[in-house]
Design an enzyme around this catalytic site. Structure first.
Site, PDB file in Angstrom:
ATOM      1  N   SER A 103       0.875  -1.188   0.000  1.00  0.00           N
ATOM      2  CA  SER A 103       0.000   0.000   0.000  1.00  0.00           C
ATOM      3  C   SER A 103       0.904   1.226   0.000  1.00  0.00           C
ATOM      4  CB  SER A 103      -0.844  -0.010   1.277  1.00  0.00           C
ATOM      5  OG  SER A 103      -1.474   1.246   1.495  1.00  0.00           O
TER       6      SER A 103
ATOM      7  N   TYR B 148      -1.889  -1.170  10.501  1.00  0.00           N
ATOM      8  CA  TYR B 148      -1.851  -1.325   9.042  1.00  0.00           C
ATOM      9  C   TYR B 148      -0.557  -0.747   8.475  1.00  0.00           C
ATOM     10  CZ  TYR B 148      -3.844  -1.149   4.254  1.00  0.00           C
ATOM     11  OH  TYR B 148      -4.099  -1.312   2.909  1.00  0.00           O
TER      12      TYR B 148
HETATM   13  P1  NAD Z   1     -11.361  -6.446   0.396  1.00  0.00           P
HETATM   14  O1  NAD Z   1     -11.886  -6.257   1.784  1.00  0.00           O
HETATM   15  O2  NAD Z   1     -12.233  -6.171  -0.775  1.00  0.00           O
HETATM   16  O3  NAD Z   1     -10.795  -7.938   0.221  1.00  0.00           O
HETATM   17  C1  NAD Z   1     -10.049  -8.557   1.230  1.00  0.00           C
HETATM   18  C2  NAD Z   1      -9.966 -10.032   0.930  1.00  0.00           C
HETATM   19  O4  NAD Z   1      -9.229 -10.669   1.987  1.00  0.00           O
HETATM   20  C3  NAD Z   1     -11.334 -10.719   0.873  1.00  0.00           C
HETATM   21  O5  NAD Z   1     -11.303 -11.701  -0.139  1.00  0.00           O
HETATM   22  C4  NAD Z   1     -11.434 -11.376   2.243  1.00  0.00           C
HETATM   23  O6  NAD Z   1     -12.315 -12.497   2.287  1.00  0.00           O
HETATM   24  C5  NAD Z   1     -10.001 -11.781   2.466  1.00  0.00           C
HETATM   25  N1  NAD Z   1      -9.677 -12.041   3.861  1.00  0.00           N
HETATM   26  C6  NAD Z   1      -9.914 -11.258   4.937  1.00  0.00           C
HETATM   27  N2  NAD Z   1      -9.474 -11.865   6.043  1.00  0.00           N
HETATM   28  C7  NAD Z   1      -8.930 -13.046   5.650  1.00  0.00           C
HETATM   29  C8  NAD Z   1      -8.300 -14.113   6.341  1.00  0.00           C
HETATM   30  N3  NAD Z   1      -8.117 -14.099   7.672  1.00  0.00           N
HETATM   31  N4  NAD Z   1      -7.877 -15.172   5.619  1.00  0.00           N
HETATM   32  C9  NAD Z   1      -8.060 -15.214   4.277  1.00  0.00           C
HETATM   33  N5  NAD Z   1      -8.625 -14.226   3.581  1.00  0.00           N
HETATM   34  C10 NAD Z   1      -9.061 -13.155   4.269  1.00  0.00           C
HETATM   35  O7  NAD Z   1     -10.027  -5.570   0.355  1.00  0.00           O
HETATM   36  P2  NAD Z   1      -9.183  -4.942  -0.851  1.00  0.00           P
HETATM   37  O8  NAD Z   1      -9.353  -3.483  -0.789  1.00  0.00           O
HETATM   38  O9  NAD Z   1      -9.405  -5.659  -2.118  1.00  0.00           O
HETATM   39  O10 NAD Z   1      -7.708  -5.210  -0.296  1.00  0.00           O
HETATM   40  C11 NAD Z   1      -6.836  -6.181  -0.823  1.00  0.00           C
HETATM   41  C12 NAD Z   1      -5.416  -5.824  -0.434  1.00  0.00           C
HETATM   42  O11 NAD Z   1      -5.089  -4.556  -1.020  1.00  0.00           O
HETATM   43  C13 NAD Z   1      -5.194  -5.664   1.071  1.00  0.00           C
HETATM   44  O12 NAD Z   1      -3.945  -6.205   1.435  1.00  0.00           O
HETATM   45  C14 NAD Z   1      -5.191  -4.164   1.261  1.00  0.00           C
HETATM   46  O13 NAD Z   1      -4.433  -3.772   2.382  1.00  0.00           O
HETATM   47  C15 NAD Z   1      -4.539  -3.715  -0.035  1.00  0.00           C
HETATM   48  N6  NAD Z   1      -4.799  -2.318  -0.386  1.00  0.00           N
HETATM   49  C16 NAD Z   1      -6.077  -1.885  -0.595  1.00  0.00           C
HETATM   50  C17 NAD Z   1      -6.282  -0.546  -0.920  1.00  0.00           C
HETATM   51  C18 NAD Z   1      -7.640   0.006  -1.164  1.00  0.00           C
HETATM   52  O14 NAD Z   1      -7.762   1.240  -1.295  1.00  0.00           O
HETATM   53  N7  NAD Z   1      -8.685  -0.798  -1.260  1.00  0.00           N
HETATM   54  C19 NAD Z   1      -5.198   0.326  -1.011  1.00  0.00           C
HETATM   55  C20 NAD Z   1      -3.919  -0.165  -0.784  1.00  0.00           C
HETATM   56  C21 NAD Z   1      -3.742  -1.494  -0.463  1.00  0.00           C
END
Ligand code: NAD
Length: 280
Positions: free
Chosen positions: A162, A175
């Site tokens: 991130s 985080y």
């Molecule tokens: P999201 O909430 O849409 O998806 C998260 C996924 O992780 C889901 O499939 C969920 O079921 C799974 N998950 C949660 N807990 C779990 C566990 N204990 N075991 C297995 N799976 C688990 O989130 P997202 O926004 O798609 O985020 C995905 C990644 O991208 C994360 O690492 C997040 O930190 C990173 N990220 C997101 C953003 C953003 O703006 N959305 C920005 C930077 C980084």
């Protein structure tokens, strides 16, 4: 290429009508947290390029697997329900990957969670859960995937970090700590594999409108007493100069590049896709 429009298509035909293999045909990709958001887009894009895909995560599992199958070019799609906060679950997922897919060639460490609170109010249990999932899980998946990748002398490990791996924001201590740690871990992995066909890199997205961020938009709307659209606008403009969300499809396209031969010497990189967030 707009990956949102990628659909299963008949394999391309060469001039002599022999089928041309898709770029990732014969490879197996494991995408953690791929039932939603960024992970689901990554799994779909990898499948569309011919990779077998192992989906993982909670929630709408059937919907996610169906989406990946629909986008994939006839490759094998599997699912494992491992809770990545548990090392034993991760070990079971790799046993499944070895038994049903013959191993993992592309590992996307994507699963992640967020909690927003000041340090002195931060629930200890939330700190532990975020460090376990957003950081420690990548150590377990990487230690388990490397032997097979080394044996085949090919592999791609992509850690979804991130902008919060590079810079901080208030109220996101766990985080930010986990994502900074994940970038360090990415660099160590890249160095330990530097003389092999395995690469390890990290993507550093800015705001992407997934369920993880929608919760923060909803909290902001409630806190400020403004409509959801206004909260979304305010959240974006506070940090992301472009004023636009990054899309999951843009991140998936970047991951596909990192899987290509053109990226053979991209190693230990922290690749921002952040609308200018960290340029400020
Ligand atoms: P999201 O909430 O849409 O998806 C998260 C996924 O992780 C889901 O499939 C969920 O079921 C799974 N998950 C949660 N807990 C779990 C566990 N204990 N075991 C297995 N799976 C688990 O989130 P997202 O926004 O798609 O985020 C995905 C990644 O991208 C994360 O690492 C997040 O930190 C990173 N990220 C997101 C953003 C953003 O703006 N959305 C920005 C930077 C980084």
């Amino acid at each position: 290429m707009n990956l949102a429009t990628v659909r299963p298509e008949p394999r391309a035909e060469a001039r002599n009508n022999a089928p041309v293999a898709l770029p990732l045909a014969g490879k197996t990709a494991l995408v953690t947290g791929s039932t939603s958001g960024i992970g689901l887009a990554m799994a779909s894009a990898l499948g569309a390029q011919g990779a077998n895909v192992i989906v993982n995560g909670f929630g709408d599992v059937d919907g996610a697997v169906a989406t990946v199958k629909q986008r994939s070019a006839g490759s094998q799609v599997g699912f494992h329900a491992a809770d990545l906060a548990r090392a034993t679950d991760i070990e079971a997922m790799f046993a499944y990957a070895h038994q049903d897919f013959g191993g993992v060639d592309i590992l996307i460490n994507n699963a992640g969670i967020q909690h927003v609170a000041a340090i002195e109010d931060f629930p200890v249990e939330r700190w532990d859960a975020i460090i376990a999932l957003n950081l420690t899980a990548a150590f377990h998946t990487t230690r388990l995937v490397l032997p097979g990748m080394r044996a085949r002398n090919w592999g791609r490990i992509i850690n979804i970090a991130s902008v919060h791996g590079l810079v901080a924001s208030t109220h996101k201590a766990a985080y930010v700590a986990a994502k900074h740690g994940l970038l360090g871990f990415t660099k160590v992995t890249a160095l330990e594999t530097a003389r092999t066909g395995i690469t390890c890199n990290a993507l550093c997205p800015g705001w992407v409108l997934t369920p993880l961020v929608q919760r923060q938009v909803d909290d902001r709307a409630a806190r400020d007493g403004v409509p959801e659209a206004q909260a979304r606008h305010d959240l974006l403009l506070e940090k992301q100069p472009s004023g636009d969300f990054v899309t999951s499809e843009q991140l998936a396209a970047t991951a596909l590049f990192l899987c290509s031969e053109a990226a053979n010497q991209v190693r230990g990189a922290t690749w921002n896709v952040d609308g200018g967030w960290t340029a400020q």
